[in-house]
Design an enzyme around this catalytic site. Structure first.
Site, mmCIF file in Angstrom:
data_model
loop_
_atom_site.group_PDB
_atom_site.id
_atom_site.type_symbol
_atom_site.label_atom_id
_atom_site.label_comp_id
_atom_site.label_asym_id
_atom_site.label_seq_id
_atom_site.Cartn_x
_atom_site.Cartn_y
_atom_site.Cartn_z
ATOM 1 N N GLU A 117 -0.875 -8.154 -36.239
ATOM 2 C CA GLU A 117 -0.482 -7.274 -37.345
ATOM 3 C C GLU A 117 -1.437 -7.380 -38.544
ATOM 4 O O GLU A 117 -1.034 -7.740 -39.657
ATOM 5 C CB GLU A 117 0.961 -7.570 -37.765
ATOM 6 C CG GLU A 117 1.939 -7.239 -36.640
ATOM 7 C CD GLU A 117 3.400 -7.375 -37.028
ATOM 8 O OE1 GLU A 117 3.689 -8.098 -37.994
ATOM 9 O OE2 GLU A 117 4.249 -6.770 -36.355
ATOM 10 N N CYS B 182 -8.594 -15.782 -44.949
ATOM 11 C CA CYS B 182 -9.424 -14.788 -45.635
ATOM 12 C C CYS B 182 -10.323 -14.145 -44.590
ATOM 13 O O CYS B 182 -11.039 -14.847 -43.871
ATOM 14 C CB CYS B 182 -10.249 -15.496 -46.711
ATOM 15 S SG CYS B 182 -11.642 -14.512 -47.261
ATOM 16 N N GLU C 77 5.422 -5.226 -29.208
ATOM 17 C CA GLU C 77 6.676 -5.915 -29.524
ATOM 18 C C GLU C 77 7.754 -4.837 -29.610
ATOM 19 O O GLU C 77 7.607 -3.875 -30.361
ATOM 20 C CB GLU C 77 6.577 -6.644 -30.872
ATOM 21 C CG GLU C 77 5.530 -7.744 -30.878
ATOM 22 C CD GLU C 77 5.426 -8.474 -32.208
ATOM 23 O OE1 GLU C 77 6.323 -8.348 -33.047
ATOM 24 O OE2 GLU C 77 4.408 -9.165 -32.402
#
Ligand code: GAL
Length: 644
Positions: free
Chosen positions: A143, A108, A301
């Site tokens: 991400e 969280c 990536e």
């Protein structure tokens, strides 16, 4: 210097491999490794018991091989002990339950305990490696998504956010129309995010959009908290985070505002669409990434092998793709291209998301192609930050993206597809194209394309109006200006107060879904679908008409002269050839250059390095192509990128 790197997970491999891997990387011409972004449990196996010995060793080996290192902060994957001890650090889902552990990204963003423990591990990492010259940068988390944690702390922060935005709850109820279905809130403290198992479309759209905005802000806030910490310890470092196009994307501008460089995880499809008419514009993503800060960016990536794991593996990158897609990224503004990953995992969930080397560690086709790439890039010695100067920009709106995702307009009508179609049209004419925020300064652009600007403020409308008045060519499409910033519908005819600029109004519309309608533009007939605005002229001229259905003969595309500029209104959703024809028309009417004989899926991009301009010509096709370009014949193999 533009360079190539790899993602590496020392914690997944026996130590004997680290040295041979580093040596092989050095020989191959790898200049950067990224590591550590999921390694919290091995760095801190128990609360306040740390083990940096292994990372010290790995850093020493790679630094010793002359390879730069980007370290990840490991907050995407807090260790199990942390979740077990502090269950409040785990995200709560829309049903109100803590999510099940076992994958990653469970944290969280708001949890004070999570932030406290994150600060401890990040501080330790920064202090330990701040003086290592080869540690050149930091990747925050991994991400970061605008994921929706519905725990009490996140709800509380959402309520605080609302209190700052509205003077009282009555104003919120009124502006959002909460009395529909008797949903009015009695106080800020009773506001609940859109929860439950129903699709978001059942909830009040103003609430769902504001909740999404809040979650975007939260992702950026979590990143900023880490960036501030890193910056307070490592003075001259580069801070980034790796982003991608996920279901709930962050607001890219907000996420990267306080970071030094944008990083993107670039997985172009390893199989191209069979249908040549199907939209294909991977460069769109790269241009969007460059547009966030309007400068060059990193690929953190890059496609290195077949992609799979939680789905059956995709096809392998075809011969030419490993090298070609990396050069395509450079062509569109990447300064580093870091491949995912050096070697495919032998254990864990991702063993079939292939890297450059298979588990056998025996180099094969993909690896040899990678080697060719590193050689070529290293021999080119391109300086960082080569600029791309485009006269055309497509506008990106994070609000429009969310609002259209939360409230579908028509089957198959997607925000990104709307942008991509135009990007495809611009690319097809050999033009460079920027994709920039709707909030950006647009004064340098000659063509401004604002597809599906579904939600828009009056200030932005005014800015667009002024730009046209001063000579820009503006393209506006269907589903633009439909909502105000509260995500409610103004009681006006579309395009809601912009008809002085467009010279037309929407008299009728049809959400077509996958049904098609013919559109006649410039002597050719095109198939359109998804949506059709039927246009009533109030000053504009018709450029295209519908060729069938009950609105046969009615205007589908118009152009209006406004001040010194032109405003095009595109009511139909055409495919690639339609967009190309349209953009050609816009260029002709605006007196702007283009190249007319570019074969399909060939991209021409120009990067300026001081006085020197390098033109990249990339063949994004499985077959060779040949065409005349600037007085010579260019022959390109499948996925070849030539630099001239
Ligand atoms: C990315 C992620 C990596 C890895 C990769 C392949 O989205 O950042 O950690 O999971 O996908 O699956």
């Amino acid at each position: 210097m533009v360079s190539i790197g790899v993602d590496y997970y020392p914690e997944h491999w026996d130590r004997e491999l680290w040295r041979s891997d580093a040596e092989m990387m050095k020989k191959t011409g790898v200049r950067t490794v990224r590591m550590g972004e999921f390694a919290w449990s091995v760095l801190e196996p128990e609360e306040d018991r740390f083990d940096f010995e292994w990372l010290d060793e790995a850093v020493k080996i790679f630094a010793g091989a002359g390879i730069d290192i980007i370290l990840g902060t490991p907050t995407n994957c807090p260790p199990r002990w942390l979740y077990e001890k502090y269950p409040e650090t785990v995200m709560t889902d829309r049903s109100g339950s803590r999510i099940a552990l076992g994958i990653r990204g469970h944290r969280c963003y708001s949890s004070p305990k999570l932030r406290e423990r994150a600060a401890v591990i990040i501080t330790k990492l920064c202090e330990r490696y701040k003086d290592e010259p080869r540690v050149i940068g930091w990747q925050i988390d991994n991400e970061l998504e605008a994921s929706t944690c519905c725990c009490d702390i996140c709800k509380g922060r959402f309520r605080e956010h609302l209190k700052k935005k509205f003077t009282d709850i009555g104003e919120l109820n009124d502006r959002w129309g909460m009395n529909v279905w008797s949903g009015s809130f009695s106080s800020f403290d009773t506001v609940e995010p859109p929860m439950g198992s129903c699709t978001p479309g059942w909830h009040n759209p103003s609430l769902t959009l504001e909740w999404q905005r809040f979650n975007k802000w939260l992702a950026a806030d979590f990143s900023d908290f880490q960036a501030d910490l890193i910056r307070s310890i490592c003075k001259d470092t580069v801070i980034t985070t790796n982003t991608w196009f996920c279901e709930y994307p962050p607001d890219f501008g907000e996420l990267f505002e306080k970071l030094d460089v944008v990083s993107y995880d670039n997985y172009p499809p390893s199989a191209l669409p069979q249908d040549k008419d199907e939209l294909y514009s991977h460069a769109f993503h790269l241009d969007l990434m460059r547009g966030i800060k309007r400068k060059s960016f990193w690929i953190m990536e890059q496609l290195g092998g077949a992609m799979g794991c939680w789905f059956a593996p995709s096809s392998c990158p075809k011969p030419g793709m490993i090298k070609g897609y990396a050069l395509q990224a450079v062509a569109h503004g990447a300064d580093k291209v870091i491949f995912f990953r050096w070697r495919s995992a032998a254990k864990g969930a991702e063993m079939f998301w292939y890297g450059l080397l298979d588990q056998s560690n025996i180099p094969s086709r993909r690896f040899y192609e990678f080697q060719e790439l590193t050689k070529e890039i290293n021999s080119l010695a391109l300086p960082d930050s080569g600029e791309i100067k485009a006269d055309t920009a497509i506008l990106y709106s994070s609000d429009a993206e969310s609002a259209l995702y939360l409230q579908k307009q028509s089957d198959g009508y997607h925000y990104y597809s709307m942008l991509k179609a135009f990007h495809d049209g611009v690319t097809a004419l050999g033009k460079d194209c920027d994709i920039v925020s709707v909030d950006a300064d647009l004064s340098d652009y000659k063509i401004i394309i604002a597809p599906a600007l579904f939600i828009c403020s009056e200030q932005i409308k005014q800015k667009l109006r002024e730009l046209v008045k001063n000579g820009a060519s503006l393209i506006i499409t269907n589903r633009s200006f439909v909502k105000n910033m509260d995500n409610t519908c103004p009681m006006q005819a579309l395009p809601c107060g912009m008809d002085d600029v467009t010279g037309c109004q929407v008299s009728e519309f049809e959400p077509l879904g996958y049904n098609s309608v013919q559109v006649e533009l410039d002597g050719s007939t095109f198939a359109a679908d998804k949506w059709a605005d039927v246009l009533k002229l109030c000053g504009a001229e018709t450029l295209a008409v519908y060729g069938e259905r009950w609105y046969k003969g009615e205007s589908a595309v118009t152009v209006n002269r406004f001040g010194k500029g032109l405003c095009f209104y595109v009511g139909a959703v055409g495919k690639r050839d339609f967009c190309k024809t349209l953009i050609r028309k816009v260029c002709d009417m605006s007196g702007l250059p283009y190249t007319d004989n570019v074969p399909q899926n060939v991209e021409i991009t120009r990067r300026c390095y001081g006085e020197r301009t390098l033109t990249f010509v990339f063949n994004n096709n499985e077959n060779p192509v040949s065409f005349d370009f600037e007085g010579r014949t260019l022959n390109l193999e499948a996925f070849e990128c030539k630099m001239i």
